[in-house]
Design a protein around this motif. Structure first.
Motif, PDB file in Angstrom:
ATOM      1  N   VAL A   1      -4.137  12.792  -7.852  1.00  0.00           N
ATOM      2  CA  VAL A   1      -4.163  11.473  -6.901  1.00  0.00           C
ATOM      3  C   VAL A   1      -5.629  11.376  -6.706  1.00  0.00           C
ATOM      4  O   VAL A   1      -6.055  10.076  -6.633  1.00  0.00           O
ATOM      5  CB  VAL A   1      -3.595  12.051  -5.477  1.00  0.00           C
ATOM      6  CG1 VAL A   1      -3.950  10.854  -4.561  1.00  0.00           C
ATOM      7  CG2 VAL A   1      -2.065  12.441  -5.684  1.00  0.00           C
ATOM      8  N   ALA A   2      -6.469  12.364  -6.417  1.00  0.00           N
ATOM      9  CA  ALA A   2      -7.929  12.161  -6.325  1.00  0.00           C
ATOM     10  C   ALA A   2      -8.551  11.413  -7.331  1.00  0.00           C
ATOM     11  O   ALA A   2      -9.383  10.416  -7.175  1.00  0.00           O
ATOM     12  CB  ALA A   2      -8.719  13.443  -5.891  1.00  0.00           C
ATOM     13  N   VAL A   3      -8.510  11.798  -8.617  1.00  0.00           N
ATOM     14  CA  VAL A   3      -8.882  11.314  -9.864  1.00  0.00           C
ATOM     15  C   VAL A   3      -8.408   9.885 -10.196  1.00  0.00           C
ATOM     16  O   VAL A   3      -9.285   8.909 -10.428  1.00  0.00           O
ATOM     17  CB  VAL A   3      -8.653  12.268 -11.007  1.00  0.00           C
ATOM     18  CG1 VAL A   3      -8.971  11.486 -12.302  1.00  0.00           C
ATOM     19  CG2 VAL A   3      -9.151  13.457 -10.932  1.00  0.00           C
ATOM     20  N   ALA A   4      -7.153   9.541  -9.933  1.00  0.00           N
ATOM     21  CA  ALA A   4      -6.653   8.075 -10.083  1.00  0.00           C
ATOM     22  C   ALA A   4      -7.284   7.234  -8.977  1.00  0.00           C
ATOM     23  O   ALA A   4      -7.633   6.185  -9.325  1.00  0.00           O
ATOM     24  CB  ALA A   4      -4.885   8.142  -9.782  1.00  0.00           C
ATOM     25  N   SER A   5      -7.418   7.914  -7.929  1.00  0.00           N
ATOM     26  CA  SER A   5      -8.013   6.982  -6.715  1.00  0.00           C
ATOM     27  C   SER A   5      -9.405   6.607  -6.907  1.00  0.00           C
ATOM     28  O   SER A   5      -9.950   5.522  -6.944  1.00  0.00           O
ATOM     29  CB  SER A   5      -7.867   7.721  -5.544  1.00  0.00           C
ATOM     30  OG  SER A   5      -8.466   7.002  -4.462  1.00  0.00           O
ATOM     31  N   LEU A   6     -10.172   7.789  -7.367  1.00  0.00           N
ATOM     32  CA  LEU A   6     -11.495   7.415  -7.847  1.00  0.00           C
ATOM     33  C   LEU A   6     -11.929   6.361  -8.878  1.00  0.00           C
ATOM     34  O   LEU A   6     -13.194   6.002  -9.161  1.00  0.00           O
ATOM     35  CB  LEU A   6     -12.343   8.735  -7.967  1.00  0.00           C
ATOM     36  CG  LEU A   6     -12.432   9.591  -6.698  1.00  0.00           C
ATOM     37  CD1 LEU A   6     -12.878  11.179  -7.144  1.00  0.00           C
ATOM     38  CD2 LEU A   6     -13.352   9.083  -5.637  1.00  0.00           C
ATOM     39  N   THR A   7     -10.996   6.705  -9.818  1.00  0.00           N
ATOM     40  CA  THR A   7     -11.168   5.878 -11.347  1.00  0.00           C
ATOM     41  C   THR A   7     -10.851   4.528 -10.999  1.00  0.00           C
ATOM     42  O   THR A   7     -10.880   3.755 -11.790  1.00  0.00           O
ATOM     43  CB  THR A   7     -10.716   6.777 -12.441  1.00  0.00           C
ATOM     44  OG1 THR A   7      -9.441   6.931 -12.072  1.00  0.00           O
ATOM     45  CG2 THR A   7     -11.467   7.734 -12.704  1.00  0.00           C
ATOM     46  N   GLU A   8      -9.972   4.189  -9.905  1.00  0.00           N
ATOM     47  CA  GLU A   8      -9.073   3.298  -9.592  1.00  0.00           C
ATOM     48  C   GLU A   8      -8.226   2.649 -10.929  1.00  0.00           C
ATOM     49  O   GLU A   8      -8.088   1.370 -11.209  1.00  0.00           O
ATOM     50  CB  GLU A   8     -10.233   1.728  -9.339  1.00  0.00           C
ATOM     51  CG  GLU A   8     -10.987   2.117  -8.164  1.00  0.00           C
ATOM     52  CD  GLU A   8     -12.226   1.238  -8.128  1.00  0.00           C
ATOM     53  OE1 GLU A   8     -12.708   0.623  -9.113  1.00  0.00           O
ATOM     54  OE2 GLU A   8     -13.215   1.483  -7.454  1.00  0.00           O
ATOM     55  N   ALA A   9      -7.540   3.805 -11.284  1.00  0.00           N
ATOM     56  CA  ALA A   9      -6.369   3.659 -12.291  1.00  0.00           C
ATOM     57  C   ALA A   9      -5.330   2.649 -11.538  1.00  0.00           C
ATOM     58  O   ALA A   9      -5.278   2.681 -10.308  1.00  0.00           O
ATOM     59  CB  ALA A   9      -5.786   4.890 -12.664  1.00  0.00           C
TER      60      ALA A   9
END
Lengths: 147, 114
Positions: free
Chosen positions: B58-66
């Motif tokens: 969730v954090a990675v998807a949020s930060l990368t704006e996937a």
């Protein structure tokens, strides 16, 4: 240095992945609300997340200190973990000392430090074996560095 | 093409409906299970395909704006991940097919839409 407009401090817990990333997520929200360009927000929050995760995984937790002024964001992540014995080696993509339990979660690719360098405008790392590591990340709002 | 349109076209199930699936545009696709690698490589708007279902996704998807996360092969997603994703506004889709097939299908759909 100009006076910081916004200052935030966060505690980073050791080995707690339910909270890991909350500090960088919060900083991302602040930068977005300030109207900072999406590219800068993304770079600052990714660099901070990597440092935060490193403190969770390797550093027995630590602290995050953030200062935002009209020109930049300055992030300091410090821990009192084992330190980095060979920083040059650790900066190389693919080098990791993460245990298997961490790798199973998808971390431990050995890209954390190189990601920080790639996304920050300035990255300074102070580390000493058995004393801990402090990472200083600066991202300028008018920087045209692309990712 | 929006996430909602993609899910309907390919029959992927929307697991976390954040209210944004009809607005969030898809621009590409990226598949990787190494989180730092994904963090460095996901472009804004990419569909991110991964078999991981832990909170860190969730954090990675949020930060990368996937644009969304697609979990292949009907792998069950952890409850706490779903809760966090809803809170953070990250859309998760579940696909019955393999990661490779998801990439192929998303690229085909994007190509058709051009």
């Amino acid at each position: 240095m100009k006076k910081a407009v916004i200052v935030r401090d966060y505690t980073i817990p050791a080995n707690d992945f339910t909270i890991a990333g909350e500090a960088s997520s919060n900083v991302r929200k602040i930068l977005t609300q300030l109207g900072v360009s999406p590219n800068v927000v993304k770079r600052a929050s990714i660099a901070m997340y990597e440092a935060e995760i490193n403190a969770v995984i390797h550093g027995k937790g630590g602290n995050a200190h953030v200062e935002i002024d009209e020109n930049k964001i300055y992030i300091v992540i410090s821990d009192e973990g084992p330190g980095i014995a060979d920083l040059e080696l650790a900066m190389q993509e693919g080098y990791s000392t993460a245990p298997d339990s961490i790798r199973e979660m998808g971390f431990g690719a050995g890209m954390g430090l190189s990601n920080m360098k790639k996304h920050a405008d300035i990255l300074d790392i102070d580390t000493e074996v058995n004393r801990g590591t402090t990472v200083h990340i600066t991202v300028y709002f008018n920087s045209d560095k692309k990712i | 093409m929006t996430v909602k349109e993609l899910s309907e076209k390919l029959g992927y199930k929307i697991i976390t409906e954040t209210g944004d699936s009809t607005k969030t545009e898809i621009t590409g696709v990226y598949a990787c299970d190494l989180l730092s690698h994904a963090m460095a490589k996901i472009n804004t708007g990419d569909v991110w395909v991964t078999v991981h279902t832990n909170l860190n996704v969730v954090a990675v998807a949020s930060l990368t704006e996937a644009s969304c996360v697609v979990i292949p092969e009907n792998i069950q997603i952890e409850e706490q991940t779903i809760e966090r994703a809803e809170k953070k506004g990250v859309i998760f889709l579940s696909a019955p097919v393999s990661a490779a097939r998801v990439c192929y299908d998303v690229l085909s759909v994007l190509r058709e839409a051009k």
